[in-house]
Design a protein around this motif. Structure first.
Motif, PDB file in Angstrom:
ATOM      1  N   SER A 108      -0.964   3.748   3.345  1.00  0.00           N
ATOM      2  CA  SER A 108      -0.614   4.709   2.300  1.00  0.00           C
ATOM      3  C   SER A 108      -0.452   4.048   0.933  1.00  0.00           C
ATOM      4  N   GLU A 109      -0.124   2.759   0.914  1.00  0.00           N
ATOM      5  CA  GLU A 109       0.014   2.026  -0.341  1.00  0.00           C
ATOM      6  C   GLU A 109      -0.478   0.599  -0.135  1.00  0.00           C
ATOM      7  N   LEU A 110      -1.123   0.051  -1.177  1.00  0.00           N
ATOM      8  CA  LEU A 110      -1.602  -1.327  -1.111  1.00  0.00           C
ATOM      9  C   LEU A 110      -1.477  -1.957  -2.485  1.00  0.00           C
ATOM     10  N   ASP A 111      -0.750  -3.061  -2.580  1.00  0.00           N
ATOM     11  CA  ASP A 111      -0.568  -3.760  -3.849  1.00  0.00           C
ATOM     12  C   ASP A 111      -1.112  -5.176  -3.698  1.00  0.00           C
ATOM     13  N   MET A 112      -2.361  -5.352  -4.135  1.00  0.00           N
ATOM     14  CA  MET A 112      -2.996  -6.665  -4.046  1.00  0.00           C
ATOM     15  C   MET A 112      -2.658  -7.554  -5.239  1.00  0.00           C
TER      16      MET A 112
END
Length: 201
Positions: free
Chosen positions: A130-134
């Motif tokens: 649901s969320e991805l912070d690369m």
């Protein structure tokens, strides 16, 4: 307990075409003995080129999301192995879960050992990222998982009987988990059965 391998959703696109009928009318004129007949006008040629379908831009993080889901799925598989014997011995949980997540699972196992219970059947999952912070210093992902208890059973080893779920327990509910990428691979760092705030799915 933990559980979404985000069940893949497909959408079918039906393309409808309209067929037009072209009628050719021959116009003739007469008078003065001379032939003023005009040749029929040729119909315009229909374009044979089909309209190009609109293409949404590709998700640049699709590979990372797939890697997150793969790690979560592997961790869930090893977790169920542990729950079936109320013991983490012989599992590969440490390959997919960090110390904090392992602590949560070991607390569950300790409770099961004290109660003399094990798990039977399967826990259904339909997880998605649901969320991805690369861009974070440590890349982090949040997963939302629809857990299905329909094939899941708690079994009392001493009494040799299944323990029914509480009456108020929904068979399908949403939980969340967190994963981080350490040394190039994703690890589950937190499991939150209440992360879905009691939402059903």
């Amino acid at each position: 307990m933990t559980a979404r391998q985000a069940r893949p959703r497909t959408h079918a696109l039906a393309l409808c075409g309209a067929v037009g009928l072209l009628l050719l009318l021959g116009l003739t004129g007469c008078g003065g003995g001379s032939d003023d007949t005009k040749p029929p006008t040729a119909p315009p040629k229909a374009s044979s080129a089909a309209p190009e379908p609109s293409v949404s831009p590709a998700d640049p993080d699709v590979a990372e999301k797939a890697a997150v889901l793969a790690a979560y799925t592997a961790m869930s598989r090893e977790q169920m192995k542990a729950y079936r014997q109320a013991d983490a011995t012989g599992t590969d949980l440490e390959k997919y879960a960090t110390t904090e997540a392992l602590g949560q699972i070991r607390n569950d196992l300790a409770g099961m050992q004290a109660a003399g219970t094990v798990v039977r059947g399967e826990l259904g999952h339909d997880a998605e990222v649901s969320e991805l912070d690369m861009d974070a210093q440590t890349p982090t992902a949040t997963l939302s998982d629809c857990v299905d208890l329909a094939g899941y059973e708690t079994y009392d080893v001493k009494a040799k009987k299944a323990i029914p779920l509480p009456a108020q327990q929904p068979l399908r509910y949403v939980m969340t988990a967190t994963a981080q990428r350490w040394d190039g691979r994703w690890m589950v760092t937190d499991i939150d059965p209440q992360g879905g705030a009691g939402a059903t799915c």
